[in-house]
Design a protein around this motif. Structure first.
Motif, PDB file in Angstrom:
ATOM      1  N   ALA A  82      45.664  48.427  44.605  1.00 24.15           N
ATOM      2  CA  ALA A  82      46.634  48.012  43.588  1.00 24.15           C
ATOM      3  C   ALA A  82      45.986  47.897  42.211  1.00 24.15           C
ATOM      4  O   ALA A  82      46.595  48.253  41.187  1.00 24.15           O
ATOM      5  CB  ALA A  82      47.266  46.685  43.996  1.00 24.15           C
ATOM      6  N   ARG A  83      44.746  47.416  42.169  1.00 25.43           N
ATOM      7  CA  ARG A  83      44.060  47.276  40.888  1.00 25.43           C
ATOM      8  C   ARG A  83      43.763  48.643  40.277  1.00 25.43           C
ATOM      9  O   ARG A  83      43.899  48.837  39.058  1.00 25.43           O
ATOM     10  CB  ARG A  83      42.763  46.490  41.083  1.00 25.43           C
ATOM     11  N   ASP A  84      43.366  49.605  41.108  1.00 26.41           N
ATOM     12  CA  ASP A  84      43.124  50.966  40.619  1.00 26.41           C
ATOM     13  C   ASP A  84      44.384  51.532  39.974  1.00 26.41           C
ATOM     14  O   ASP A  84      44.332  52.136  38.893  1.00 26.41           O
ATOM     15  CB  ASP A  84      42.688  51.878  41.772  1.00 26.41           C
ATOM     16  N   ARG A  85      45.504  51.350  40.647  1.00 22.41           N
ATOM     17  CA  ARG A  85      46.767  51.874  40.119  1.00 22.41           C
ATOM     18  C   ARG A  85      47.135  51.188  38.808  1.00 22.41           C
ATOM     19  O   ARG A  85      47.611  51.825  37.863  1.00 22.41           O
ATOM     20  CB  ARG A  85      47.875  51.692  41.152  1.00 22.41           C
ATOM     21  N   GLU A  86      46.917  49.887  38.755  1.00 19.22           N
ATOM     22  CA  GLU A  86      47.235  49.140  37.538  1.00 19.22           C
ATOM     23  C   GLU A  86      46.400  49.627  36.359  1.00 19.22           C
ATOM     24  O   GLU A  86      46.918  49.807  35.244  1.00 19.22           O
ATOM     25  CB  GLU A  86      46.979  47.648  37.787  1.00 19.22           C
ATOM     26  N   LEU A  87      45.113  49.874  36.601  1.00 21.42           N
ATOM     27  CA  LEU A  87      44.235  50.339  35.526  1.00 21.42           C
ATOM     28  C   LEU A  87      44.631  51.730  35.039  1.00 21.42           C
ATOM     29  O   LEU A  87      44.577  52.015  33.836  1.00 21.42           O
ATOM     30  CB  LEU A  87      42.784  50.344  36.011  1.00 21.42           C
ATOM     31  N   VAL A  88      45.028  52.602  35.954  1.00 23.71           N
ATOM     32  CA  VAL A  88      45.448  53.950  35.563  1.00 23.71           C
ATOM     33  C   VAL A  88      46.728  53.885  34.740  1.00 23.71           C
ATOM     34  O   VAL A  88      46.854  54.543  33.691  1.00 23.71           O
ATOM     35  CB  VAL A  88      45.641  54.844  36.808  1.00 23.71           C
ATOM     36  N   GLU A 119      56.277  57.753  36.132  1.00 28.32           N
ATOM     37  CA  GLU A 119      55.238  56.728  36.188  1.00 28.32           C
ATOM     38  C   GLU A 119      53.890  57.372  36.523  1.00 28.32           C
ATOM     39  O   GLU A 119      53.788  58.193  37.438  1.00 28.32           O
ATOM     40  CB  GLU A 119      55.591  55.701  37.267  1.00 28.32           C
ATOM     41  N   PRO A 120      52.824  57.025  35.793  1.00 28.50           N
ATOM     42  CA  PRO A 120      51.494  57.562  36.121  1.00 28.50           C
ATOM     43  C   PRO A 120      51.076  57.138  37.530  1.00 28.50           C
ATOM     44  O   PRO A 120      51.528  56.115  38.048  1.00 28.50           O
ATOM     45  CB  PRO A 120      50.586  56.933  35.061  1.00 28.50           C
ATOM     46  N   GLU A 121      50.196  57.923  38.129  1.00 28.73           N
ATOM     47  CA  GLU A 121      49.763  57.641  39.493  1.00 28.73           C
ATOM     48  C   GLU A 121      48.248  57.688  39.608  1.00 28.73           C
ATOM     49  O   GLU A 121      47.571  58.390  38.845  1.00 28.73           O
ATOM     50  CB  GLU A 121      50.380  58.646  40.475  1.00 28.73           C
TER      51      GLU A 121
END
Length: 349
Positions: A79-85, A108-110
């Motif tokens: 989830a953190r990886d997705r949030e940062l992207v 939405e970016p992925e």
């Protein structure tokens, strides 16, 4: 080990002696046993679905690539990886708005794992690779005998009937070998790409994931190692490039078709010179590895470009240069006034 010979074949004596039908004991030939052996031989082929019949076994390619990625390590974004992207792409879009009229993509970016990149790009790889494999497969087919050789007199006709499918098996095995090579290549590429548009060609097929910025966090982290640049800056700079390219392809619809079309046109022109191969192999002693190596090193198996291919390649190179030039210029204009490390990253990417 028992002296009985499988399938009822008697001792043939010296290998130089001609075949003697009387040495073939038909009374001991178990056709069920022979059929079972042939079925076992083709067991590895039966795992592929009918849809895979063709120059490339894509089920094999995907399986090989997935296994290679899992073996090497393919962490799923959390989830953190997705949030940062998402945060990086949104900031990138804000900066890009000042330097291009192409609007930001609504999707939405992925954040993708390497396996997800593989799945999303496979349909386009089909279009690019199939023509090359089809050309090579066709050339190999013409070098094989069109009919099975006649069996010696006295051999049971059932054996000929059972050997018939072997030609089809040979083609299927060729398809699986292509799939193996493609899978290995895609696994290597999946371990190196940084985003959906990293290679300059829109590899994501039309659908819910097209025109969508995506980064591979594991590859982005590996790319940033040793650069001496903060990971957030690396991610943001790559997000700028990814978002800019997705805007370009979404804003210029014909560009995608032209790029893919140029690749397909070049691939369709790949031709294996059968006559040249036969001439090179005619006098080669299979028992002499050095002679075989000389033939392989001579470039006899390397296809030469046709005029049509040269034209397609020129168009492809021009289009790729235009895409990269536009992305580079827009990203530089958006990043260099705000990011002290932008110029260093620009030289690295």
């Amino acid at each position: 080990m028992s002296g009985d010979i499988p399938f009822g074949f008697g001792s043939g004596g010296s290998g130089d002696e001609p075949f003697d039908p009387s040495a073939f004991d038909l009374s001991k030939l178990d056709m069920n046993q022979l059929g079972a052996a042939l079925q076992q031989f083709g067991a590895m082929l039966s795992s592929s679905s009918q849809a895979d019949e063709g120059p490339v076994s894509w089920s094999t390619a995907e399986q090989v690539a997935r296994e290679a990625l899992v073996t090497a390590g393919d962490p799923s974004p959390n989830a953190r990886d997705r949030e940062l992207v998402v945060e990086a792409v949104r900031l990138a879009d804000h900066w890009l708005d000042e330097h291009t009229a192409f609007p930001a993509c609504a999707a939405e970016p992925e954040a993708w794992s390497r396996s997800e990149w593989l799945v999303h790009t496979l349909p386009v790889w089909h279009r690019i690779i199939e023509p090359v494999a089809a050309s090579v497969s066709s050339a190999m087919d013409t070098m094989l005998p069109s009919d099975l050789p006649e069996l010696p007199e006295g051999m049971p006709p059932e054996l000929m009937a059972m050997m018939g499918p072997l030609m089809g098996m040979a083609k299927k095995m060729g398809s699986m070998m292509f799939g193996l090579q493609v899978g290995q290549g895609l696994a290597t590429l999946a371990s190196e790409v940084l985003g959906a548009g990293d290679v300059g060609i829109p590899l994501v097929a039309d659908g819910p994931h097209s025109h969508r910025a995506a980064l591979l966090p594991a590859n982005v982290a590996a790319f940033g190692e040793g650069l001496g640049v903060d990971e957030a800056d690396v991610r943001l700079y790559l997000a700028l490039r990814e978002a800019a390219q997705q805007r370009l392809f979404a804003g210029v619809p014909w560009l995608r078709a032209r790029l893919i079309g140029a690749v397909e046109e070049y691939a369709r022109g790949v031709h294996v010179d059968q006559g040249r191969i036969e001439e090179a192999m005619r006098d080669v002693d299979p028992q002499n590895p050095e002679a075989l190596q000389e033939v392989l090193a001579s470039g006899v198996f390397e296809p030469s470009n046709t005029p049509e291919q040269e034209a397609a390649l020129a168009r492809l190179e021009t289009l790729l240069a235009l895409v990269e030039g536009w992305v580079d210029a827009v990203v530089a204009a958006a990043s260099e006034p705000r990011m002290p490390v932008a110029q260093a990253l620009r030289e690295t990417v």
